[in-house]
Design an enzyme around this catalytic site. Sequence first.
Site, PDB file in Angstrom:
ATOM      1  N   LYS A   1       0.904  -5.259   2.812  1.00 10.31           N
ATOM      2  CA  LYS A   1      -0.405  -5.841   3.052  1.00 10.31           C
ATOM      3  C   LYS A   1      -0.467  -7.081   3.645  1.00 10.31           C
ATOM      4  O   LYS A   1       0.031  -8.118   2.766  1.00 10.31           O
ATOM      5  CB  LYS A   1      -1.536  -5.640   2.278  1.00 10.31           C
ATOM      6  CG  LYS A   1      -1.742  -4.528   1.637  1.00 10.31           C
ATOM      7  CD  LYS A   1      -2.635  -4.137   0.565  1.00 10.31           C
ATOM      8  CE  LYS A   1      -3.036  -2.696  -0.110  1.00 10.31           C
ATOM      9  NZ  LYS A   1      -4.188  -2.742  -1.385  1.00 10.31           N
TER      10      LYS A   1
ATOM     11  N   CYS B   1      -5.550   0.965   5.902  1.00  8.18           N
ATOM     12  CA  CYS B   1      -5.681  -0.308   5.692  1.00  8.18           C
ATOM     13  C   CYS B   1      -6.197  -1.206   6.719  1.00  8.18           C
ATOM     14  O   CYS B   1      -5.869  -1.058   7.852  1.00  8.18           O
ATOM     15  CB  CYS B   1      -4.272  -0.861   5.132  1.00  8.18           C
ATOM     16  SG  CYS B   1      -3.470  -0.446   3.891  1.00  8.18           S
TER      17      CYS B   1
ATOM     18  N   HIS C   1     -16.823  -1.272   3.107  1.00  6.70           N
ATOM     19  CA  HIS C   1     -17.149  -0.201   3.882  1.00  6.70           C
ATOM     20  C   HIS C   1     -18.722   0.093   3.805  1.00  6.70           C
ATOM     21  O   HIS C   1     -19.490   0.063   2.769  1.00  6.70           O
ATOM     22  CB  HIS C   1     -16.433   1.071   3.383  1.00  6.70           C
ATOM     23  CG  HIS C   1     -16.776   2.364   3.966  1.00  6.70           C
ATOM     24  ND1 HIS C   1     -15.812   2.836   5.041  1.00  6.70           N
ATOM     25  CD2 HIS C   1     -17.564   3.274   4.255  1.00  6.70           C
ATOM     26  CE1 HIS C   1     -16.309   3.716   5.440  1.00  6.70           C
ATOM     27  NE2 HIS C   1     -17.324   4.051   5.132  1.00  6.70           N
ATOM     28  N   CYS C   2     -19.369  -0.019   4.932  1.00  2.99           N
ATOM     29  CA  CYS C   2     -20.918   0.068   4.978  1.00  2.99           C
ATOM     30  C   CYS C   2     -21.463   1.415   5.477  1.00  2.99           C
ATOM     31  O   CYS C   2     -21.205   2.044   6.570  1.00  2.99           O
ATOM     32  CB  CYS C   2     -21.331  -0.856   6.158  1.00  2.99           C
ATOM     33  SG  CYS C   2     -23.199  -0.752   6.114  1.00  2.99           S
TER      34      CYS C   2
ATOM     35  N   SER D   1     -10.908   3.730   0.969  1.00  2.00           N
ATOM     36  CA  SER D   1     -10.603   4.792   0.663  1.00  2.00           C
ATOM     37  C   SER D   1     -11.369   5.964   1.223  1.00  2.00           C
ATOM     38  O   SER D   1     -11.078   6.990   1.668  1.00  2.00           O
ATOM     39  CB  SER D   1     -11.070   5.057  -1.069  1.00  2.00           C
ATOM     40  OG  SER D   1     -12.205   4.487  -1.110  1.00  2.00           O
TER      41      SER D   1
ATOM     42  N   CYS E   1       0.599  -1.334   0.079  1.00  2.24           N
ATOM     43  CA  CYS E   1      -0.005   0.009   0.062  1.00  2.24           C
ATOM     44  C   CYS E   1       0.774   1.432  -0.188  1.00  2.24           C
ATOM     45  O   CYS E   1       1.437   1.562   0.944  1.00  2.24           O
ATOM     46  CB  CYS E   1      -0.897   0.103   1.331  1.00  2.24           C
ATOM     47  SG  CYS E   1      -2.089   1.524   1.366  1.00  2.24           S
TER      48      CYS E   1
ATOM     49  N   HIS F   1      -7.057  -1.525   1.471  1.00  4.95           N
ATOM     50  CA  HIS F   1      -6.988  -0.191   1.731  1.00  4.95           C
ATOM     51  C   HIS F   1      -8.315   0.420   1.625  1.00  4.95           C
ATOM     52  O   HIS F   1      -9.062   0.116   0.542  1.00  4.95           O
ATOM     53  CB  HIS F   1      -6.230   0.385   0.979  1.00  4.95           C
ATOM     54  CG  HIS F   1      -5.969   2.177   1.327  1.00  4.95           C
ATOM     55  ND1 HIS F   1      -5.185   2.454   2.403  1.00  4.95           N
ATOM     56  CD2 HIS F   1      -6.648   3.251   0.953  1.00  4.95           C
ATOM     57  CE1 HIS F   1      -5.328   3.886   2.752  1.00  4.95           C
ATOM     58  NE2 HIS F   1      -6.156   4.280   1.707  1.00  4.95           N
TER      59      HIS F   1
END
Length: 362
Positions: free
Chosen positions: A132, A145, A152-153, A140, A125, A138
């Site tokens: 990693k 990381c 991603h919720c 954004s 990364c 990772h």
Amino acid sequence: MAPSHVLKCCQKVLAWVPVAFIALVVAWSYYAYVVELCVFTISSTAEKVVYLVVFHLSFFMFVWSYWKTIFTRPASPSNEFCLSKADKEQYEKEERPESQQEILRRAAKDLPIYTTTASRAIRYCDRCQLIKPDRCHHCSACDICVLKMDHHCPWVNNCVGFSNYKFFLLFLMYSLLYCLFVAATVLQYFIKFWTNELPDTHAKFHVLFLFFVAAMFFISILSLFSYHCWLVGKNRSTIETFRAPTFRNGPDKNGFSLGCSKNLREVFGDEKKYWLVPIFTSLGDGCNFPTRLVMMDPEQLTVSSQNEPAKSSGANQSFPPRPLSESQNRLLASDSQWVESGPEEESVKSGAKKHIIVTLES
């Protein structure tokens, strides 16, 4: 600089809008059920007591798991995955990707890493300046990381990964039970209001709308919860479903699967009494995981005798580079074995193949 800072602040504020929306809906549902339904609509005292006890139990577990999912910080790789100062300076000076990869390979030789990129390069990364670990990606949105990142919720304004995946699953389960209980108990009064068996009061709107909202959320959450139950059974993340992890023997979507039972234990832990409680019990450290497939070099494999096959097969194993953690050994201890090429036990003949694939049967 100032406009960029303002933009980031606005993004952080807007990111909480979905969470605020869910919080308002849950707060209204609590008022509608407890006050409008139980206090003003239901006449039977025994029915009120039973409904309120079960409702508050499901409500508490739902809110607790939702809170833990939101406010549990995503786990990041440990410092051992960061490049040393000398390696970092040398990496930044190098312009050729081959030379940069050589630096990364040298730094990663003692790290518990099984997977690479699709082009067989070390996963690095540039943003976080670290190598990693397996299953780490990772984010954004969070700009970090995240270990065993799933996705991603926006509804929790957080990354779902190693540190809170159990909480996320419990949040889905308890929200599903909450919606099911509300819809099932409100249904008879919904029908009575709809057919005008009950007089028109201010509770009518709340009861009618409560049923529609609970049924709608139940249907939508059911599909998501079913999908994640399937992922747990296969020991995959959402990212790995769309892009299979690449091992030294190529991409393998089932590379981390140890069988349904052990996959469940990896997420929920060894003690079943804590499985339904939103406290962290997942196995491992999030940086390294037991794998189903391991590549070995036949030149490093020595077989001493038929009486000690397990000892000889594991004596000079070149991958993984260091012993498995305690939790991983617990997962693999019961039924791991070397699988040879033939149907029965056969001696390994040197030079027969370039590589030997070793599988851990679950």
